[in-house]
Motif scaffolding. Sequence first.
Motif, PDB file in Angstrom:
ATOM      1  N   ARG A 142      -1.280   0.724  -5.391  1.00 58.29           N
ATOM      2  CA  ARG A 142      -0.462   0.984  -6.567  1.00 58.29           C
ATOM      3  C   ARG A 142       0.826   0.176  -6.461  1.00 58.29           C
ATOM      4  N   ILE A 143       1.298  -0.306  -7.592  1.00 56.33           N
ATOM      5  CA  ILE A 143       2.504  -1.132  -7.581  1.00 56.33           C
ATOM      6  C   ILE A 143       3.684  -0.358  -7.002  1.00 56.33           C
ATOM      7  N   GLY A 144       3.756   0.925  -7.306  1.00 52.77           N
ATOM      8  CA  GLY A 144       4.861   1.728  -6.817  1.00 52.77           C
ATOM      9  C   GLY A 144       4.921   1.843  -5.305  1.00 52.77           C
ATOM     10  N   ASP A 145       3.801   1.545  -4.627  1.00 54.47           N
ATOM     11  CA  ASP A 145       3.761   1.642  -3.167  1.00 54.47           C
ATOM     12  C   ASP A 145       4.108   0.320  -2.474  1.00 54.47           C
ATOM     13  N   LEU A 146       4.250  -0.755  -3.249  1.00 54.05           N
ATOM     14  CA  LEU A 146       4.516  -2.055  -2.651  1.00 54.05           C
ATOM     15  C   LEU A 146       5.971  -2.156  -2.187  1.00 54.05           C
ATOM     16  N   MET A 147       6.144  -2.658  -0.976  1.00 52.95           N
ATOM     17  CA  MET A 147       7.474  -2.779  -0.388  1.00 52.95           C
ATOM     18  C   MET A 147       7.900  -4.242  -0.205  1.00 52.95           C
ATOM     19  N   GLY A 148       6.919  -5.147  -0.186  1.00 53.35           N
ATOM     20  CA  GLY A 148       7.187  -6.561   0.083  1.00 53.35           C
ATOM     21  C   GLY A 148       6.573  -6.975   1.401  1.00 53.35           C
ATOM     22  N   GLY A 149       5.868  -8.095   1.397  1.00 53.60           N
ATOM     23  CA  GLY A 149       5.241  -8.586   2.618  1.00 53.60           C
ATOM     24  C   GLY A 149       3.782  -8.214   2.763  1.00 53.60           C
ATOM     25  N   GLU A 150       3.238  -7.387   1.865  1.00 54.73           N
ATOM     26  CA  GLU A 150       1.821  -7.004   1.974  1.00 54.73           C
ATOM     27  C   GLU A 150       0.923  -8.214   1.712  1.00 54.73           C
ATOM     28  N   LYS A 151      -0.159  -8.290   2.468  1.00 55.89           N
ATOM     29  CA  LYS A 151      -1.115  -9.384   2.337  1.00 55.89           C
ATOM     30  C   LYS A 151      -2.440  -8.870   1.783  1.00 55.89           C
ATOM     31  N   PHE A 152      -3.078  -9.691   0.994  1.00 62.16           N
ATOM     32  CA  PHE A 152      -4.428  -9.425   0.479  1.00 62.16           C
ATOM     33  C   PHE A 152      -4.503  -8.058  -0.212  1.00 62.16           C
TER      34      PHE A 152
ATOM     35  N   THR B  67       2.853   3.292 -12.135  1.00 64.37           N
ATOM     36  CA  THR B  67       3.578   3.723 -10.927  1.00 64.37           C
ATOM     37  C   THR B  67       4.710   2.765 -10.604  1.00 64.37           C
ATOM     38  N   GLY B  68       4.675   1.582 -11.229  1.00 59.36           N
ATOM     39  CA  GLY B  68       5.685   0.585 -10.953  1.00 59.36           C
ATOM     40  C   GLY B  68       5.435  -0.686 -11.733  1.00 59.36           C
ATOM     41  N   TYR B  69       6.292  -1.659 -11.535  1.00 58.63           N
ATOM     42  CA  TYR B  69       6.258  -2.928 -12.255  1.00 58.63           C
ATOM     43  C   TYR B  69       6.527  -4.047 -11.254  1.00 58.63           C
ATOM     44  N   ILE B  70       5.790  -5.158 -11.375  1.00 62.45           N
ATOM     45  CA  ILE B  70       6.015  -6.273 -10.465  1.00 62.45           C
ATOM     46  C   ILE B  70       5.802  -7.587 -11.202  1.00 62.45           C
ATOM     47  N   ARG B  71       6.672  -8.535 -10.910  1.00 62.01           N
ATOM     48  CA  ARG B  71       6.508  -9.883 -11.458  1.00 62.01           C
ATOM     49  C   ARG B  71       5.363 -10.568 -10.714  1.00 62.01           C
ATOM     50  N   THR B  72       4.550 -11.303 -11.459  1.00 57.08           N
ATOM     51  CA  THR B  72       3.346 -11.911 -10.897  1.00 57.08           C
ATOM     52  C   THR B  72       3.265 -13.379 -11.295  1.00 57.08           C
ATOM     53  N   THR B  73       2.903 -14.233 -10.338  1.00 60.01           N
ATOM     54  CA  THR B  73       2.742 -15.663 -10.599  1.00 60.01           C
ATOM     55  C   THR B  73       1.305 -16.066 -10.305  1.00 60.01           C
ATOM     56  N   LEU B  74       0.686 -16.740 -11.266  1.00 56.17           N
ATOM     57  CA  LEU B  74      -0.709 -17.169 -11.143  1.00 56.17           C
ATOM     58  C   LEU B  74      -0.774 -18.666 -11.397  1.00 56.17           C
TER      59      LEU B  74
ATOM     60  N   VAL C 179       2.095 -10.122  -1.580  1.00 57.32           N
ATOM     61  CA  VAL C 179       3.402  -9.708  -2.078  1.00 57.32           C
ATOM     62  C   VAL C 179       4.471 -10.480  -1.302  1.00 57.32           C
ATOM     63  N   VAL C 180       5.291 -11.224  -2.038  1.00 62.25           N
ATOM     64  CA  VAL C 180       6.282 -12.117  -1.440  1.00 62.25           C
ATOM     65  C   VAL C 180       7.681 -11.651  -1.845  1.00 62.25           C
ATOM     66  N   GLU C 181       8.620 -11.817  -0.935  1.00 59.57           N
ATOM     67  CA  GLU C 181      10.002 -11.468  -1.238  1.00 59.57           C
ATOM     68  C   GLU C 181      10.809 -12.745  -1.361  1.00 59.57           C
ATOM     69  N   ASP C 182      11.441 -12.929  -2.535  1.00 60.90           N
ATOM     70  CA  ASP C 182      12.233 -14.121  -2.812  1.00 60.90           C
ATOM     71  C   ASP C 182      13.682 -13.700  -3.069  1.00 60.90           C
ATOM     72  N   ARG C 183      14.632 -14.472  -2.562  1.00 64.99           N
ATOM     73  CA  ARG C 183      16.032 -14.051  -2.686  1.00 64.99           C
ATOM     74  C   ARG C 183      16.544 -14.124  -4.120  1.00 64.99           C
ATOM     75  N   PHE C 184      15.858 -14.898  -4.975  1.00 63.11           N
ATOM     76  CA  PHE C 184      16.253 -14.982  -6.376  1.00 63.11           C
ATOM     77  C   PHE C 184      15.420 -14.046  -7.260  1.00 63.11           C
ATOM     78  N   LEU C 185      14.107 -14.019  -7.019  1.00 64.54           N
ATOM     79  CA  LEU C 185      13.213 -13.226  -7.869  1.00 64.54           C
ATOM     80  C   LEU C 185      13.003 -11.809  -7.350  1.00 64.54           C
TER      81      LEU C 185
END
Length: 354
Positions: free
Chosen positions: A183-193, A252-259, A315-321
């Motif tokens: 679930r998006i609400g459970d994402l913290m940053g750094g998760e793979k696959f 559960t949450g919202y996340i920006r996504t790049t494809l 899930v990637v953590e960017d200092r701007f995004l």
Amino acid sequence: MGVLTKDQIIEVIERQRGLSRAEIKEKIAEISRREGISEHAAALMLAEELGVNLEGEEELLHIADLVPGMSGVNIAARVLRKYPPREYKKKDGSTGRVANLIIYDSTGKTRLVLWDNFVTKYYNEINQGDVIKVIDPSVREGRNGVELHTYFKTRIILNPEDPRVEEIPPIEEVRSYSYQRVRIGDLMGGEKFVEVRGTIARLYRVTVYDACPTCRRKVDYDPAGDSWICPEHGEVKPLKITIIDFGLDDSTGYIRTTLFGDDAAELIGADPEEIAEKLKDLVDGGLTIKEAGRKLAEEEYYTLLGKEIIVRGNVVEDRFLGVFLKAFGWEEVDERREIARVRAELREVLKEVL
């Protein structure tokens, strides 16, 4: 090993492929008539078509074994996805065609890139779910890992007789291959696959960039030489690669996504060259490329808003995004598969309770 006689070649084919001697001789005679060559040469051609190793025991490699630069490899795999062919400009100014397939085996998945005559010869013959054997491809480093590229020595066999075929899972089992539903609400940053099911709630931009046709990395224009330069492959004729940035919401949450790439073009439903032309018109009208990408997304592709899809990536953590999902692929929501997923989860819960 020295030069094998026709009968010795027949014995090797019989041993490695389980065909009867009569079947093999019939195929050899057919190739001999069709190609106008001797039966010995036809036997060698048949061995190559069947992926038979005449030098000794065939090395049964898997996708997970591949390393960029390897040669003489062969892989048995199932087609997970096909992307439409697209045109590109060759160094001599002529137009070529390229198409991408996503293939997988029991150890992982990779991209198979069909170039030019391989598109003509194989693309329409190969369907999603088919098992193929790719013989002697070029093994290269791509954006998301190892890729297989066809070249003049490559052969592709549809529905091969190969012991590895029995190991390959059915396509229904690998839709979310190696990815964990979260679930998006459970994402913290750094998760793979990870795999997320959500609704497209916002469109940030649609754009394209010029990429090297070999490694798909961004290339730079050199005005002095009127050419495009790839840091790794030198002067190239670039391909247009699509990018779409959007916001995904699953309640559960919202996340920006790049494809990126073919997946992005398929989601948008537009060819990269078409997008590039629309962006150019907007830039010629006075907008910056960033403003043009945003305007194009909002005014041309707004119909994507509200579309529910499944997206897979890291899930990637960017200092701007901030935290965002770098997507590797997407697919439509299949309700039957979702029901099967829920049932499987319930069975696991019941095992713990009972």
